[in-house]
Design a protein around this motif. Structure first.
Motif, short mmCIF file in Angstrom:
data_model
loop_
_atom_site.label_atom_id
_atom_site.label_comp_id
_atom_site.label_asym_id
_atom_site.label_seq_id
_atom_site.Cartn_x
_atom_site.Cartn_y
_atom_site.Cartn_z
N LEU A 14 -29.63 26.95 10.04
CA LEU A 14 -29.17 26.57 8.71
C LEU A 14 -30.22 27.00 7.68
O LEU A 14 -31.42 27.00 7.96
CB LEU A 14 -28.95 25.07 8.62
N SER A 15 -29.72 27.34 6.50
CA SER A 15 -30.60 27.69 5.39
C SER A 15 -30.26 26.83 4.19
O SER A 15 -29.10 26.44 4.00
CB SER A 15 -30.43 29.16 5.02
N CYS A 16 -31.25 26.57 3.38
CA CYS A 16 -31.04 25.85 2.13
C CYS A 16 -31.88 26.54 1.07
O CYS A 16 -33.11 26.56 1.16
CB CYS A 16 -31.46 24.40 2.28
N VAL A 17 -31.20 27.13 0.11
CA VAL A 17 -31.88 27.83 -0.98
C VAL A 17 -31.99 26.91 -2.18
O VAL A 17 -30.99 26.29 -2.60
CB VAL A 17 -31.13 29.12 -1.35
N ASP B 79 -35.72 11.21 16.06
CA ASP B 79 -35.86 11.13 17.51
C ASP B 79 -34.79 11.93 18.24
O ASP B 79 -35.05 12.52 19.30
CB ASP B 79 -35.79 9.66 17.94
N SER B 80 -33.59 11.98 17.70
CA SER B 80 -32.48 12.61 18.41
C SER B 80 -32.57 14.13 18.43
O SER B 80 -31.87 14.77 19.22
CB SER B 80 -31.15 12.18 17.78
N VAL B 81 -33.41 14.72 17.61
CA VAL B 81 -33.50 16.18 17.55
C VAL B 81 -34.87 16.69 17.94
O VAL B 81 -35.07 17.90 18.04
CB VAL B 81 -33.13 16.71 16.15
N GLN B 82 -35.81 15.79 18.14
CA GLN B 82 -37.18 16.18 18.50
C GLN B 82 -37.16 17.10 19.70
O GLN B 82 -36.54 16.81 20.72
CB GLN B 82 -38.00 14.92 18.80
N GLY B 83 -37.83 18.24 19.58
CA GLY B 83 -37.91 19.19 20.68
C GLY B 83 -36.79 20.21 20.72
O GLY B 83 -36.87 21.20 21.44
N ARG B 84 -35.72 19.99 19.95
CA ARG B 84 -34.60 20.94 19.92
C ARG B 84 -34.46 21.64 18.57
O ARG B 84 -34.02 22.78 18.49
CB ARG B 84 -33.29 20.21 20.24
N PHE B 85 -34.81 20.95 17.51
CA PHE B 85 -34.68 21.50 16.17
C PHE B 85 -36.06 21.80 15.60
O PHE B 85 -37.03 21.07 15.88
CB PHE B 85 -33.98 20.51 15.25
N THR B 86 -36.13 22.84 14.78
CA THR B 86 -37.38 23.20 14.12
C THR B 86 -37.12 23.45 12.65
O THR B 86 -36.24 24.26 12.29
CB THR B 86 -38.00 24.46 14.75
N ILE B 87 -37.87 22.77 11.80
CA ILE B 87 -37.76 22.99 10.36
C ILE B 87 -38.88 23.90 9.90
O ILE B 87 -40.01 23.82 10.40
CB ILE B 87 -37.78 21.64 9.60
N SER B 88 -38.56 24.78 8.97
CA SER B 88 -39.57 25.67 8.40
C SER B 88 -39.19 25.97 6.96
O SER B 88 -38.07 25.67 6.53
CB SER B 88 -39.67 26.97 9.21
N ARG B 89 -40.12 26.55 6.23
CA ARG B 89 -39.83 26.89 4.85
C ARG B 89 -40.51 28.19 4.48
O ARG B 89 -41.57 28.54 5.02
CB ARG B 89 -40.27 25.77 3.90
N GLN C 233 -33.73 25.49 12.39
CA GLN C 233 -33.34 26.20 13.60
C GLN C 233 -32.94 25.16 14.64
O GLN C 233 -33.74 24.28 14.98
CB GLN C 233 -34.51 27.04 14.12
N MET C 234 -31.72 25.30 15.13
CA MET C 234 -31.19 24.32 16.09
C MET C 234 -30.86 25.03 17.39
O MET C 234 -30.11 26.00 17.40
CB MET C 234 -29.92 23.66 15.51
N VAL C 235 -31.45 24.56 18.46
CA VAL C 235 -31.17 25.11 19.79
C VAL C 235 -30.73 23.97 20.70
O VAL C 235 -30.95 22.79 20.40
CB VAL C 235 -32.39 25.83 20.38
N GLY C 236 -30.10 24.35 21.81
CA GLY C 236 -29.65 23.33 22.74
C GLY C 236 -28.68 22.35 22.10
O GLY C 236 -28.74 21.14 22.34
N LEU C 237 -27.76 22.87 21.29
CA LEU C 237 -26.86 21.99 20.55
C LEU C 237 -25.94 21.21 21.48
O LEU C 237 -25.51 21.71 22.53
CB LEU C 237 -26.05 22.80 19.55
#
Length: 127
Positions: free
Chosen positions: A20-23, A62-72, A82-86
């Motif tokens: 996902l992106s957010c501008v 807690d529910s996304v720890q280790g699967r999702f990564t936020i960056s800017r 970035q979402m993996v292992g959805l």
């Protein structure tokens, strides 16, 4: 004033990935922490992740720890999720927000109290 526009949502199978992106508009992007929240049908809005003005400061639900990564990317005024292992339970409308609070505090702030909020993008994970 900051306007946030999310994109990147869609339909994906369980185990798949999405980014996902957010501008953000405006020249003050670098002064805000940025966060992602989500709301599934019939459920309350849930904190997902946040990142501070320093990209090294992040905080996750807690529910996304280790699967999702936020960056800017402060050059592009964009925050990513970035979402993996959805999983099917990740199905929700995902919203972007900007606030002066730290990433750790953003998770505890009421949605309507955040400084700026986007309109959301739908993520659907099929089983």
């Amino acid at each position: 004033q900051v306007q946030l526009v999310e994109s990147g949502g869609g339909l994906v199978q369980a185990g798949g990935s999405l980014r996902l992106s957010c501008v953000a508009s405006g020249r003050t992007f670098t002064t805000y922490s940025m966060g992602w929240f989500r709301q599934a049908p019939g459920k309350e809005r849930e904190f997902v992740a946040a990142i501070g003005t320093s990209v090294s400061s992040t905080h996750y639900g807690d529910s996304v720890q280790g699967r999702f990564t936020i960056s800017r990317d402060n050059i592009k005024n964009t925050v990513y999720l970035q979402m993996v292992g959805l999983k099917p339970e990740d199905t929700a409308v995902y919203y972007c927000a900007a606030d002066w609070a730290s990433p750790q505090r953003m998770g505890g702030i009421k949605w309507t109290s955040l400084n700026y909020r986007g309109q959301g993008t739908q993520v659907t994970v099929s089983s």
